[in-house]
Write a protein that holds these residues in place. Sequence first.
Motif, PDB file in Angstrom:
ATOM      1  N   ARG A 158     -19.666  -4.028  34.454  1.00 16.48           N
ATOM      2  CA  ARG A 158     -19.650  -2.701  35.077  1.00 16.48           C
ATOM      3  C   ARG A 158     -18.299  -2.459  35.749  1.00 16.48           C
ATOM      4  O   ARG A 158     -17.575  -3.410  36.046  1.00 16.48           O
ATOM      5  CB  ARG A 158     -20.770  -2.590  36.114  1.00 16.48           C
ATOM      6  N   PRO A 159     -17.978  -1.210  35.988  1.00 19.41           N
ATOM      7  CA  PRO A 159     -16.742  -0.914  36.721  1.00 19.41           C
ATOM      8  C   PRO A 159     -16.697  -1.662  38.048  1.00 19.41           C
ATOM      9  O   PRO A 159     -17.691  -1.756  38.766  1.00 19.41           O
ATOM     10  CB  PRO A 159     -16.832   0.603  36.947  1.00 19.41           C
ATOM     11  N   GLY A 160     -15.538  -2.243  38.315  1.00 19.41           N
ATOM     12  CA  GLY A 160     -15.359  -3.025  39.531  1.00 19.41           C
ATOM     13  C   GLY A 160     -15.543  -4.513  39.313  1.00 19.41           C
ATOM     14  O   GLY A 160     -15.182  -5.322  40.184  1.00 19.41           O
ATOM     15  N   ALA A 161     -16.075  -4.926  38.151  1.00 20.49           N
ATOM     16  CA  ALA A 161     -16.271  -6.353  37.882  1.00 20.49           C
ATOM     17  C   ALA A 161     -14.933  -7.033  37.638  1.00 20.49           C
ATOM     18  O   ALA A 161     -13.958  -6.417  37.191  1.00 20.49           O
ATOM     19  CB  ALA A 161     -17.186  -6.540  36.684  1.00 20.49           C
ATOM     20  N   THR A 162     -14.887  -8.325  37.947  1.00 20.50           N
ATOM     21  CA  THR A 162     -13.692  -9.136  37.692  1.00 20.50           C
ATOM     22  C   THR A 162     -14.123 -10.459  37.064  1.00 20.50           C
ATOM     23  O   THR A 162     -15.256 -10.903  37.225  1.00 20.50           O
ATOM     24  CB  THR A 162     -12.924  -9.425  38.991  1.00 20.50           C
ATOM     25  N   GLY A 163     -13.197 -11.087  36.307  1.00 27.63           N
ATOM     26  CA  GLY A 163     -13.499 -12.384  35.721  1.00 27.63           C
ATOM     27  C   GLY A 163     -12.898 -12.537  34.335  1.00 27.63           C
ATOM     28  O   GLY A 163     -12.332 -11.599  33.755  1.00 27.63           O
ATOM     29  N   LYS A 164     -13.038 -13.763  33.788  1.00 28.24           N
ATOM     30  CA  LYS A 164     -12.491 -14.051  32.462  1.00 28.24           C
ATOM     31  C   LYS A 164     -13.192 -13.270  31.364  1.00 28.24           C
ATOM     32  O   LYS A 164     -12.583 -12.927  30.340  1.00 28.24           O
ATOM     33  CB  LYS A 164     -12.595 -15.549  32.187  1.00 28.24           C
ATOM     34  N   ASP A 165     -14.486 -13.008  31.562  1.00 29.77           N
ATOM     35  CA  ASP A 165     -15.199 -12.242  30.547  1.00 29.77           C
ATOM     36  C   ASP A 165     -14.709 -10.799  30.496  1.00 29.77           C
ATOM     37  O   ASP A 165     -14.704 -10.175  29.430  1.00 29.77           O
ATOM     38  CB  ASP A 165     -16.712 -12.301  30.785  1.00 29.77           C
ATOM     39  N   VAL A 166     -14.254 -10.267  31.642  1.00 31.99           N
ATOM     40  CA  VAL A 166     -13.663  -8.929  31.643  1.00 31.99           C
ATOM     41  C   VAL A 166     -12.350  -8.945  30.862  1.00 31.99           C
ATOM     42  O   VAL A 166     -12.074  -8.047  30.059  1.00 31.99           O
ATOM     43  CB  VAL A 166     -13.437  -8.423  33.086  1.00 31.99           C
ATOM     44  N   ALA A 167     -11.549  -9.980  31.095  1.00 25.60           N
ATOM     45  CA  ALA A 167     -10.282 -10.099  30.367  1.00 25.60           C
ATOM     46  C   ALA A 167     -10.535 -10.224  28.863  1.00 25.60           C
ATOM     47  O   ALA A 167      -9.778  -9.680  28.044  1.00 25.60           O
ATOM     48  CB  ALA A 167      -9.499 -11.310  30.880  1.00 25.60           C
ATOM     49  N   GLN A 168     -11.591 -10.933  28.471  1.00 27.46           N
ATOM     50  CA  GLN A 168     -11.922 -11.067  27.047  1.00 27.46           C
ATOM     51  C   GLN A 168     -12.257  -9.716  26.440  1.00 27.46           C
ATOM     52  O   GLN A 168     -11.816  -9.393  25.327  1.00 27.46           O
ATOM     53  CB  GLN A 168     -13.093 -12.032  26.870  1.00 27.46           C
ATOM     54  N   LEU A 169     -13.030  -8.909  27.164  1.00 23.95           N
ATOM     55  CA  LEU A 169     -13.342  -7.556  26.687  1.00 23.95           C
ATOM     56  C   LEU A 169     -12.076  -6.720  26.576  1.00 23.95           C
ATOM     57  O   LEU A 169     -11.875  -6.009  25.576  1.00 23.95           O
ATOM     58  CB  LEU A 169     -14.342  -6.898  27.638  1.00 23.95           C
ATOM     59  N   GLN A 170     -11.216  -6.791  27.572  1.00 20.83           N
ATOM     60  CA  GLN A 170      -9.970  -6.017  27.543  1.00 20.83           C
ATOM     61  C   GLN A 170      -9.108  -6.406  26.335  1.00 20.83           C
ATOM     62  O   GLN A 170      -8.538  -5.532  25.665  1.00 20.83           O
ATOM     63  CB  GLN A 170      -9.194  -6.234  28.843  1.00 20.83           C
ATOM     64  N   LYS A 171      -9.015  -7.714  26.053  1.00 23.36           N
ATOM     65  CA  LYS A 171      -8.205  -8.163  24.922  1.00 23.36           C
ATOM     66  C   LYS A 171      -8.796  -7.692  23.598  1.00 23.36           C
ATOM     67  O   LYS A 171      -8.070  -7.290  22.679  1.00 23.36           O
ATOM     68  CB  LYS A 171      -8.098  -9.684  24.942  1.00 23.36           C
ATOM     69  N   ALA A 172     -10.140  -7.750  23.482  1.00 23.83           N
ATOM     70  CA  ALA A 172     -10.783  -7.299  22.257  1.00 23.83           C
ATOM     71  C   ALA A 172     -10.534  -5.813  22.021  1.00 23.83           C
ATOM     72  O   ALA A 172     -10.208  -5.386  20.905  1.00 23.83           O
ATOM     73  CB  ALA A 172     -12.286  -7.594  22.320  1.00 23.83           C
ATOM     74  N   LEU A 173     -10.659  -5.005  23.075  1.00 21.99           N
ATOM     75  CA  LEU A 173     -10.439  -3.564  22.933  1.00 21.99           C
ATOM     76  C   LEU A 173      -8.970  -3.240  22.673  1.00 21.99           C
ATOM     77  O   LEU A 173      -8.650  -2.310  21.920  1.00 21.99           O
ATOM     78  CB  LEU A 173     -10.935  -2.834  24.182  1.00 21.99           C
ATOM     79  N   THR A 174      -8.087  -4.010  23.283  1.00 24.49           N
ATOM     80  CA  THR A 174      -6.655  -3.791  23.055  1.00 24.49           C
ATOM     81  C   THR A 174      -6.299  -4.036  21.600  1.00 24.49           C
ATOM     82  O   THR A 174      -5.505  -3.297  21.006  1.00 24.49           O
ATOM     83  CB  THR A 174      -5.830  -4.706  23.976  1.00 24.49           C
ATOM     84  N   ARG A 175      -6.883  -5.082  20.989  1.00 21.87           N
ATOM     85  CA  ARG A 175      -6.632  -5.346  19.568  1.00 21.87           C
ATOM     86  C   ARG A 175      -7.086  -4.198  18.689  1.00 21.87           C
ATOM     87  O   ARG A 175      -6.526  -3.959  17.609  1.00 21.87           O
ATOM     88  CB  ARG A 175      -7.364  -6.625  19.141  1.00 21.87           C
ATOM     89  N   LEU A 176      -8.106  -3.483  19.162  1.00 23.14           N
ATOM     90  CA  LEU A 176      -8.631  -2.350  18.396  1.00 23.14           C
ATOM     91  C   LEU A 176      -7.914  -1.047  18.714  1.00 23.14           C
ATOM     92  O   LEU A 176      -8.263  -0.003  18.164  1.00 23.14           O
ATOM     93  CB  LEU A 176     -10.131  -2.199  18.680  1.00 23.14           C
TER      94      LEU A 176
END
Length: 472
Positions: A158-176
């Motif tokens: 959710r908005p405001g969350a932090t952590g490695k799993d957030v970074a993983q989501l960001q990297k996946a979306l960036t690749r797309l």
Amino acid sequence: MLIRRKRGGDGEDDAEVTRRLEVHTETGPQDAGVRPAHRRLLYAVLAAVLVTVGALAVATRLKSPAQVAAETAPPPPSTLTEPVERRVLNASVVLRGKVGAEQSVEVRARGGTEGTPVVTALKVGYGAEVTSAQVLMEISGRPVFALPGATPAYRDLRPGATGKDVAQLQKALTRLGFGRGGDAWGTYGPGTKNAVREFYESKGYEPMPAGPDDETLLLQAETALTAAERALRDAELALEAAPAAGKATARIAVGDRREDLAQARRERGRVTRRTGPMMPAGEIVYLRGFPGRVDKVSASVGALAEDALLTVSAGRLVVKGRLTAYQKDLIRPGMPVEILSEISGTTAKASVRSVADTPAQPEQASGDAATTDPTLTGYEMVAVPGGALDANLAGEDVRLTVTAASSEGEVLVVPLAAVSAGADGKTSVTVVDGAARQRIEVVPGLVGDGFVQVTPVGGAALEPGAQVLVGT
């Protein structure tokens, strides 16, 4: 019968003398006495032959007691020997393994829907190739995406969350092509919310709000902010119009309205940060590599979304085998492994990546005759090839040979059967040289391939090629 005879003399013409002899073939009185005699002689000869043959047959069957004892006695003991060798000795563990993808993921329904989850669409079938950002299925109208990543989705982001799993989501979306904006890696901020929103819309879906009251909370925050702004404006106008005696009171009112506005702005910011599009854990499946593959389809459209719905594999090909408790104690990560396909003859080099600490416990099949397959029990070992395995090996049962230990160079070895322990507790081998036998004390070492490394004690001579006793 007519017989002609020719005579001649010295210088004289030969005179032919012809005599006719008549031979009568009819049986006469004289012949009747001759032929029976011949028959009697023939019968006598035959009888003699039969007696001789019978005597010989009986003679071959009659044996003396000494001869019988000699023929039934056990053969003389033989001596079995094998040569002493020098070789590189490898202690290995052989087991069966199955070639498969590095990762296998079961897709399950995980909340996020109102009421009982139902499979409303299947977008892939058995054996289908899975690509990045592909929709695998829909549960109660909500999509399930496949995205690149190694860490399984374990919570709603959710908005405001932090952590490695957030970074993983960001990297996946960036690749797309959906960047995180100004958000830091691992922080679900406005930029990440915008990326999630754009990603969902590109696939034809509305993103899931972080909470069911998001719109209400945002509306309330915006309304409070607008009211605070108007109150400050009115207070400032009142200050301007206030007489000199009322200026002090009007100034206090303006200060209060400014504080109210600041509070309204903070509240709106807090609500804004906590609301907006989220990424539900049940709508995302992370795969380590693409393309993936659908290995199993357990769901059907219209059925309740229970248990595992799909099984998807991804990543490079590896080999997984099961070790016994004894084998597990011999195997460590990093040990070399040889993979052999007994169908195609293909071989490949690999290494042990991991060995499970606990044995696998496969589920029993349902029914009264349910049994557990013993080949599925044991400690799982994963072998990773040094290079890419042939794709045709996927799903094949192969032989794995793990080199648990290896001698440094060539060592003196004998067959395992050649080493024995005497009553004195010493370990030895017996060297056979013709009729002579010599017991040599040795210290055993590495064991492998049916051989054992030996070191003679006290400088005793034990050379390669010497024959050692392995049995009698």
